[in-house]
Design a protein around this motif. Structure first.
Motif, PDB file in Angstrom:
ATOM      1  N   LEU A 124      -9.969   4.703  -1.396  1.00 56.48           N
ATOM      2  CA  LEU A 124      -9.394   3.529  -0.748  1.00 56.48           C
ATOM      3  C   LEU A 124     -10.394   2.945   0.236  1.00 56.48           C
ATOM      4  O   LEU A 124     -10.925   3.671   1.084  1.00 56.48           O
ATOM      5  CB  LEU A 124      -8.102   3.923  -0.008  1.00 56.48           C
ATOM      6  CG  LEU A 124      -7.486   2.927   0.970  1.00 56.48           C
ATOM      7  CD1 LEU A 124      -7.114   1.621   0.272  1.00 56.48           C
ATOM      8  CD2 LEU A 124      -6.259   3.533   1.646  1.00 56.48           C
ATOM      9  N   ILE A 145       0.530  -6.718  -4.578  1.00 56.28           N
ATOM     10  CA  ILE A 145      -0.275  -5.724  -5.278  1.00 56.28           C
ATOM     11  C   ILE A 145      -0.765  -6.392  -6.555  1.00 56.28           C
ATOM     12  O   ILE A 145       0.009  -7.059  -7.249  1.00 56.28           O
ATOM     13  CB  ILE A 145       0.561  -4.480  -5.640  1.00 56.28           C
ATOM     14  CG1 ILE A 145       1.179  -3.858  -4.391  1.00 56.28           C
ATOM     15  CG2 ILE A 145      -0.281  -3.464  -6.409  1.00 56.28           C
ATOM     16  CD1 ILE A 145       2.303  -2.879  -4.700  1.00 56.28           C
ATOM     17  N   ILE A 179      -8.544   1.728  -4.920  1.00 58.24           N
ATOM     18  CA  ILE A 179      -7.649   0.826  -4.188  1.00 58.24           C
ATOM     19  C   ILE A 179      -8.489   0.059  -3.174  1.00 58.24           C
ATOM     20  O   ILE A 179      -9.169   0.664  -2.339  1.00 58.24           O
ATOM     21  CB  ILE A 179      -6.549   1.607  -3.449  1.00 58.24           C
ATOM     22  CG1 ILE A 179      -5.876   2.606  -4.392  1.00 58.24           C
ATOM     23  CG2 ILE A 179      -5.527   0.658  -2.841  1.00 58.24           C
ATOM     24  CD1 ILE A 179      -5.151   3.719  -3.676  1.00 58.24           C
ATOM     25  N   ILE A 215      -6.930  -1.388  -8.177  1.00 56.98           N
ATOM     26  CA  ILE A 215      -5.714  -1.886  -7.506  1.00 56.98           C
ATOM     27  C   ILE A 215      -6.152  -2.674  -6.283  1.00 56.98           C
ATOM     28  O   ILE A 215      -6.925  -2.169  -5.466  1.00 56.98           O
ATOM     29  CB  ILE A 215      -4.802  -0.727  -7.042  1.00 56.98           C
ATOM     30  CG1 ILE A 215      -4.498   0.245  -8.186  1.00 56.98           C
ATOM     31  CG2 ILE A 215      -3.522  -1.271  -6.423  1.00 56.98           C
ATOM     32  CD1 ILE A 215      -3.899   1.559  -7.706  1.00 56.98           C
ATOM     33  N   LEU A 227       0.830  -1.203   0.000  1.00 58.61           N
ATOM     34  CA  LEU A 227       0.000   0.000   0.000  1.00 58.61           C
ATOM     35  C   LEU A 227       0.866   1.255   0.000  1.00 58.61           C
ATOM     36  O   LEU A 227       0.540   2.257  -0.661  1.00 58.61           O
ATOM     37  CB  LEU A 227      -0.936  -0.002   1.208  1.00 58.61           C
ATOM     38  CG  LEU A 227      -1.986   1.102   1.231  1.00 58.61           C
ATOM     39  CD1 LEU A 227      -2.794   1.150  -0.052  1.00 58.61           C
ATOM     40  CD2 LEU A 227      -2.913   0.928   2.421  1.00 58.61           C
ATOM     41  N   VAL A 278       1.982   1.816  -3.513  1.00 59.29           N
ATOM     42  CA  VAL A 278       0.878   2.299  -4.345  1.00 59.29           C
ATOM     43  C   VAL A 278       0.658   3.786  -4.119  1.00 59.29           C
ATOM     44  O   VAL A 278       0.546   4.574  -5.071  1.00 59.29           O
ATOM     45  CB  VAL A 278      -0.417   1.499  -4.056  1.00 59.29           C
ATOM     46  CG1 VAL A 278      -1.637   2.219  -4.637  1.00 59.29           C
ATOM     47  CG2 VAL A 278      -0.310   0.092  -4.633  1.00 59.29           C
ATOM     48  N   THR A 328      -2.778  -5.396 -10.113  1.00 61.17           N
ATOM     49  CA  THR A 328      -3.407  -4.423 -10.999  1.00 61.17           C
ATOM     50  C   THR A 328      -3.120  -4.811 -12.448  1.00 61.17           C
ATOM     51  O   THR A 328      -2.033  -5.315 -12.767  1.00 61.17           O
ATOM     52  CB  THR A 328      -2.915  -2.986 -10.729  1.00 61.17           C
ATOM     53  OG1 THR A 328      -3.595  -2.089 -11.616  1.00 61.17           O
ATOM     54  CG2 THR A 328      -1.420  -2.847 -10.903  1.00 61.17           C
TER      55      THR A 328
END
Length: 408
Positions: free
Chosen positions: A168, A248, A200, A229, A102, A105, A250
């Motif tokens: 998020l 992660i 996210i 994401i 995170l 990101v 994506t």
């Protein structure tokens, strides 16, 4: 002394860990501390993961690939396919825990002063990660009175500015246990698509969903490949918090290339932990069936017990293994410290996480705590009894203090 950075000075303390010195002091006095403050499950790590560490034939513990080992990422893609999520191994970047993921990101999508919209209460370290990279959290309040349901989309849209880079959420939510529905994910997906924002979603608790509910991943939502994401981890799923392996996910190739630069700066994720994590993917479904049954039973014991304490308010969580509890106290930080410094019952006390640290809005959550129900039912029952008796004593102490002040 030399000057400390403003960023360092503004870094928030963890509401989960800041009371550790008081806990250690209590233990040094011979007090048994029941830890309700932290999501460290007492569930055993799958044996297949332990055996992979014990029985491997590694002769040189070398660097792994920056993005994680190829075999691990391929097996992760297979794991997601079993959950009706179609991704490629190249869509996955392995990190040193979900926290690092995170952080990378946020560093990749936000410049100083850029904004992230987050419904609160939220995982406390979202504040820390944002502060570290100069981003600003814009909170949208959800509240205990409606079960911490997703605030209206109109509230999210009203909060969007030219500085907004993304939304998020954590699904299921830490700290509330709220499970976002498919419809809610779709509403947010449409919003980020409309305003060209990132979406996210922290899905580290995706396996832990109760009462016949189903988890819907943002990765299942079409037409937002450039926006979506996901942050995930082995920590909670396989009771492997100490492995520090996250990922992660994506489909945005440009974003992946930017994140990879942050990852190159830290070299690589830990090799041994990837060996264990890859093996853990072979864990049978029966393991999760047993774990979910255990958490449901623990949740039920906790919620029933808390509902029996006068003045306490709690919502039945639908996922993860946390709940936010409103207490009949003015300041849960002081109460939590008092539990460790001045109170014990039969030589035991409880450690809780004050909830104000899970909010970005000043003053919210002051009378709330977060409880993690990751302990056996018999331990939870003792903890509830201790908490109930402690609240009686605390109220008595507060009332006595008020009477003394009145006389003065």
């Amino acid at each position: 002394m030399p000057k400390i950075s403003n960023k360092g000075l503004s870094m928030p303390e963890s509401p989960i860990r800041k009371l550790v010195p008081f806990s250690e002091a209590a233990k040094s006095r011979g007090i048994n501390v029941i830890h309700l403050n932290i999501g460290q499950p007492d569930i055993k790590t799958p044996q297949v993961a332990i055996d992979a560490i014990k029985n491997n034939t590694v002769s040189i513990l070398s660097y792994s690939k920056t993005e994680g080992s190829d075999t691990f990422r391929k097996k992760l893609a297979d794991y997601y396919s079993k959950h009706q999520i179609s991704i490629e191994a190249d869509d996955i970047l392995v990190t040193t825990g979900a926290s690092e993921g995170l952080s990378f990101v946020i560093g990749s999508i936000a410049d100083d002063g850029d904004e992230l919209i987050i419904p609160e209460p939220f995982y406390a370290n979202y504040n820390s990660f944002s502060t570290a990279f100069g981003a600003k959290v814009v909170p949208i309040v959800s509240n205990i009175d409606n079960g911490f349901a997703l605030p209206s989309i109109a509230e999210f849209e009203k909060a969007i500015t030219p500085k907004t880079k993304g939304i998020l959420i954590c699904n299921p939510n830490n700290p509330t246990g709220y499970l976002y529905s498919k419809e809610e994910i779709q509403q947010l997906a449409a919003l980020v698509k409309k305003h060209d924002l990132f979406f996210i979603v922290d899905e580290v608790y995706r396996e832990f969903v109760y009462d016949g509910k189903q988890h819907y991943s943002v990765l299942q939502e079409p037409h937002i490949d450039e926006n979506a994401i996901v942050i995930d981890s082995v920590s909670k799923r396989y009771s492997m918090c100490g492995a520090r392996i996250g990922f992660i996910i994506t489909r945005n190739k440009v974003l992946r290339s930017i994140i990879l630069k942050f990852m190159q700066a830290r070299l690589s994720p830990p090799s041994y932990a990837q060996i264990a994590s890859e093996a853990a993917l072979e864990t049978p479904q029966s393991y999760f069936d047993d774990v979910i049954s255990a958490y449901v039973a623990r949740r039920n014991v906790l919620i029933e017990g808390l509902n029996g304490i006068p003045g306490v308010k709690v919502i039945n969580p639908q996922g993860a293994f946390y709940c936010i509890v409103a207490l009949p106290v003015k300041d849960s930080d002081k109460f939590a410290q008092w539990l460790l410094e001045d109170y014990s019952l039969n030589n035991e006390t409880v450690m809780v996480a004050p909830a104000a640290g899970f909010y970005a809005t000043e003053g919210l959550g002051k009378n709330q705590i977060r409880i993690a129900y990751v302990l056996e039912e018999k331990v939870l029952k003792r903890a509830i009894h201790i908490l109930s008796e402690a609240l009686k004593q605390y109220s008595l102490n507060e009332n006595t203090a008020k009477r003394i002040l009145k006389k003065i």
